[in-house]
Design a protein around this motif. Structure first.
Motif, PDB file in Angstrom:
ATOM      1  N   GLY A   1     -33.943  -0.128  58.142  1.00  0.00           N
ATOM      2  CA  GLY A   1     -34.540  -0.970  59.170  1.00  0.00           C
ATOM      3  C   GLY A   1     -35.879  -0.426  59.615  1.00  0.00           C
ATOM      4  N   GLY A   2     -36.741  -1.316  60.074  1.00  0.00           N
ATOM      5  CA  GLY A   2     -38.074  -0.911  60.492  1.00  0.00           C
ATOM      6  C   GLY A   2     -38.072  -0.194  61.826  1.00  0.00           C
ATOM      7  N   ARG A   3     -38.781   0.941  61.864  1.00  0.00           N
ATOM      8  CA  ARG A   3     -38.928   1.696  63.116  1.00  0.00           C
ATOM      9  C   ARG A   3     -40.404   1.804  63.445  1.00  0.00           C
ATOM     10  N   MET A   4     -40.734   1.479  64.689  1.00  0.00           N
ATOM     11  CA  MET A   4     -42.127   1.452  65.113  1.00  0.00           C
ATOM     12  C   MET A   4     -42.780   2.819  64.970  1.00  0.00           C
ATOM     13  N   VAL A   5     -44.061   2.813  64.603  1.00  0.00           N
ATOM     14  CA  VAL A   5     -44.833   4.053  64.573  1.00  0.00           C
ATOM     15  C   VAL A   5     -45.316   4.346  65.990  1.00  0.00           C
ATOM     16  N   PRO A   6     -45.726   5.570  66.278  1.00  0.00           N
ATOM     17  CA  PRO A   6     -46.201   5.914  67.627  1.00  0.00           C
ATOM     18  C   PRO A   6     -47.370   5.031  68.055  1.00  0.00           C
ATOM     19  N   GLY A   7     -47.373   4.684  69.334  1.00  0.00           N
ATOM     20  CA  GLY A   7     -48.469   3.898  69.887  1.00  0.00           C
ATOM     21  C   GLY A   7     -48.310   2.402  69.731  1.00  0.00           C
ATOM     22  N   VAL A   8     -47.133   1.941  69.268  1.00  0.00           N
ATOM     23  CA  VAL A   8     -46.912   0.519  69.014  1.00  0.00           C
ATOM     24  C   VAL A   8     -45.756   0.017  69.878  1.00  0.00           C
TER      25      VAL A   8
END
Length: 703
Positions: free
Chosen positions: A281-288
């Motif tokens: 599953g997709g995990r957000m990158v920092p700052g998003v």
């Protein structure tokens, strides 16, 4: 861009002779050379343009692109990344949205690099302008400030997608947001080496892996093609796939071929990287930050509950801050602080995200975006065409093609697809060029005269209903590939017995009746074990050519053992051959295994020479109730049982059973003739023998 320019200066000082970029022609360029050439571009601009001015870069991927980008940014001007060659529609958009802009092509860049370089420091970089595909309207220029550019490059390094010392081939245009970030920004910041290529090919990717490539940046279609061949990759540590969602089936095949970190990257030109999916599953990158909102509510953002589909809205540190329009006037990019992507997705209860579809017209072709409205406007400038409708054609699990339906002006003669493509060549990007032309008496419209897009995107599927558990295309493709790979070695024995071994005699008779002669060229599509191809090879002799294509590597191995000399892995919906390559095309008992008859026949017509012929052999279910019942019983039970006894392999039973089930659900012959004629074949006819053996014929129009 400040961090990028500082990294360039650092690499030029610390490792001056180390190779930074290898151009498509094989020439290598060191960090010292890149820095010097970028300074020369900077000096060239300092004396000719005011600070903050836009400079469009229309240069193919490679060292010239790097030097132009870095020199323009170092001069305090704003690089505008546009395709190469520059389509007239984009050139017009530059003039209308950005005003008078200098376009730096390869000739101007080479001229700038021939001048002496000054030694003054770089100016404060302002940012970069990227061309976005838009959502439901025109493409648009997005300004991303310098800090946002540095943020996206830093994120790529922090996530381990690029590391110092990496070596990576570049197949995406560097002017595209994905190529810009992964083949320019991140490699420069990290001190990695890029080998630029003009286009993707399995051979080029395989050679890069043999040469020690450590990372690969691909789109789903190229990832799928590479996984099919699985060359050795001893140094490879990471594959990044972006441009469109990576399907679970392609991920599995990639992992089997390359047991490394497989990263499905989701991002946008406006926002940079949004999330990374490493298979869980997709995990957000920092700052998003991401919200899933109601796609039908365009006036405000209304959140959707977890687990429900909605439109993806994003806020990011790497985000652009404005849309540039009407001579550079800035328009807001955000709604309530978020950018609405036009993509549909959902958030799971574990907090991960996934893409589920699109709420916008724009669609993906090989990782690049096609905006139907812009292509339609170019098509409608043709004097014979009144209205046009662009739509995606599914050509494979991970690949779309561009389809075109048109309505002619009263009294106008229909243009040939080749003439229309020549007309469009200077107007639109090459990836947006229509691959098929469907001429309609009238396109379906609303009461107000607006073309109804959904009504015009009809497919012609080869079966009336998909079998339970195989409703999804990726499930069907995985099932049939496994089925035919596993039964390839005994396929001929199991399938020949129910028809008393008549297959060879019948195929030879049909090929000769269709006009195949010595010296001819023939493409056998869905060749299976190569029976038809080997017969054709005997007929055309040493002066002719026979190519055999099939998605099953097991079947192709049997074809090679049979003596077929030219075998290719591929699908009917996307034939890897040039236009007008063959005199004949044969398709034997394979229509039920493709996705869209119209797509497959359009591809067949494309690779046929003018006047070339197509021959299709199929089994047709009888019409009469009694004969149909007897036929169904024989095909579902008798034929599979005989196949098992003959082959000595129980695995042939499900293969023959599947064969029988698809015959039962197959469309009737008039629908197949309709599909042939809709793709421009003339002289079409259907011949039925013994009540069940069908042959279909057609001719590609003469030049």
């Amino acid at each position: 861009m400040r961090l990028i320019l500082e990294a360039l200066a650092r690499h030029a000082a610390d490792r001056p002779k180390q190779i930074a970029v290898v151009d498509p022609d094989g020439s290598a360029h060191s960090w010292e050379s890149i820095a010097d050439r970028a300074r020369r571009v900077q000096t060239f601009l300092d004396g000719r343009m005011a600070p903050g001015a836009f400079v469009a870069i229309s240069i193919a991927s490679g060292s010239h692109f790097w030097c132009a980008l870095l020199g323009i940014a170092g001069a305090g001007r704003v690089p505008v990344l546009v395709p190469c060659p520059l389509p007239r529609t984009i050139a017009d958009r530059i003039a209308s949205d950005l005003g008078a802009v200098v376009v730096m092509d390869e000739a101007r860049c080479a001229s700038a690099q021939s001048e002496s370089a000054c030694t003054k420091d770089s100016a404060d970089p302002a940012g970069v302008v990227l061309l976005s595909s838009g959502t439901t309207g025109h493409s648009r220029f997005i300004f991303r400030p310098s800090e946002a550019i540095d943020r996206v490059a830093t994120t790529i390094l922090q996530e381990g997608l690029t590391r110092p010392g990496d070596a990576s081939p570049c197949f995406m245009p560097m002017a595209h947001a994905y190529g810009f970030e992964h083949a320019c920004l991140a490699p420069i910041l990290a001190g990695a080496r890029i080998h630029a290529h003009r286009a993707f090919s399995v051979n080029a990717a395989s050679q890069s892996l043999a040469d020690g490539a450590t990372t690969l940046c691909l789109v789903p279609a190229t990832a799928e093609a590479l996984a099919e061949h699985a060359p050795p990759a001893t140094a490879l540590r990471c594959i990044v796939v972006a441009g469109a969602a990576l399907t679970p089936n392609v991920r599995k095949r990639l992992l089997r071929a390359f047991p490394v970190d497989i990263v499905d990257l989701y991002g946008a030109s406006e926002t940079g990287t949004i999330w990374l999916d490493r298979g869980k599953g997709g995990r957000m990158v920092p700052g998003v930050s991401v919200r899933i909102v109601d796609a039908t509510n365009t006036s405000r953002l209304v959140d959707i509950a977890d687990g429900r589909e909605g439109e993806i809205a994003v806020r990011s540190d790497a985000m652009g801050d404005a849309i540039l329009a009407e001579k550079g006037r800035r328009m807001p990019l955000l709604s309530e602080g978020f950018f609405r992507t036009g993509d549909l997705g959902l958030r799971g209860v574990d907090g991960t995200f996934r893409i589920t579809g699109r709420a916008k017209l724009v669609f993906d072709v090989g990782g690049l975006k096609v905006n139907p409205i812009e292509v339609e406007q170019a098509v409608e400038s043709h004097p014979a065409i009144a209205r046009a409708m662009i739509h995606p054609i599914r050509a494979g699990e991970s690949l779309n093609r561009v389809g075109l339906k048109v309505e002619l002006r009263p009294g106008a003669a229909a243009p040939a697809i080749e003439e229309l493509r020549s007309f469009l060549a200077p107007l639109i990007a090459s990836h947006a060029m229509p691959r098929s032309l469907d001429i309609r008496n009238e396109l379906p419209k609303t009461a107000s005269g607006k073309v109804m897009r959904l009504a015009g995107t009809d497919r012609i599927e080869p079966v009336l209903q998909r079998l339970p558990g195989l409703e999804a295309q990726e499930d069907r493709e995985a099932f049939t590939k496994k089925l035919f790979d596993e039964t390839a070695c005994r396929y001929d024995a199991s399938s020949a017995t129910p028809f008393l071994g008549s297959g060879r005699w019948h195929r030879r008779r049909m090929l000769l009746q269709c006009g195949l002669r010595a010296g001819s060229s023939l493409l056998d599509v869905g060749c299976g074990t190569g029976l038809c191809a080997s017969i054709a090879q005997d007929i055309v002799g040493p002066a002719g050519r026979v190519a055999a294509i099939d998605p099953s590597t097991g079947m192709l191995e049997m074809a090679r053992r049979r003596g077929v000399r030219e075998t290719v892995v591929g699908r009917a919906e996307s034939l890897p051959f040039d236009r007008a390559s063959f005199d004949f095309i044969s398709m034997s008992y394979m229509l039920r295994h493709i996705e869209d008859l119209r797509v497959a026949f359009a591809e067949a017509r494309r690779v046929l020479k003018p006047g070339g012929r197509i021959l299709i052999l199929e089994v047709t279910r009888p019409e009469g109730r009694a004969s149909r019942g007897l036929f169904d019983f024989a095909m579902k039970w008798c034929a599979p049982t005989i196949g098992v006894v003959t082959s000595g392999r129980p695995s042939t039973f499900p293969m023959m059973r599947y064969w029988a089930q698809t015959i039962e659900q197959a469309v009737r012959p008039p629908r197949i003739i309709e599909a042939l004629e809709s793709c421009g074949f003339i002289g079409t006819r259907h011949i039925l023998e013994l009540g069940i053996f069908s042959s279909y014929r057609g001719v590609a129009p003469p030049a």
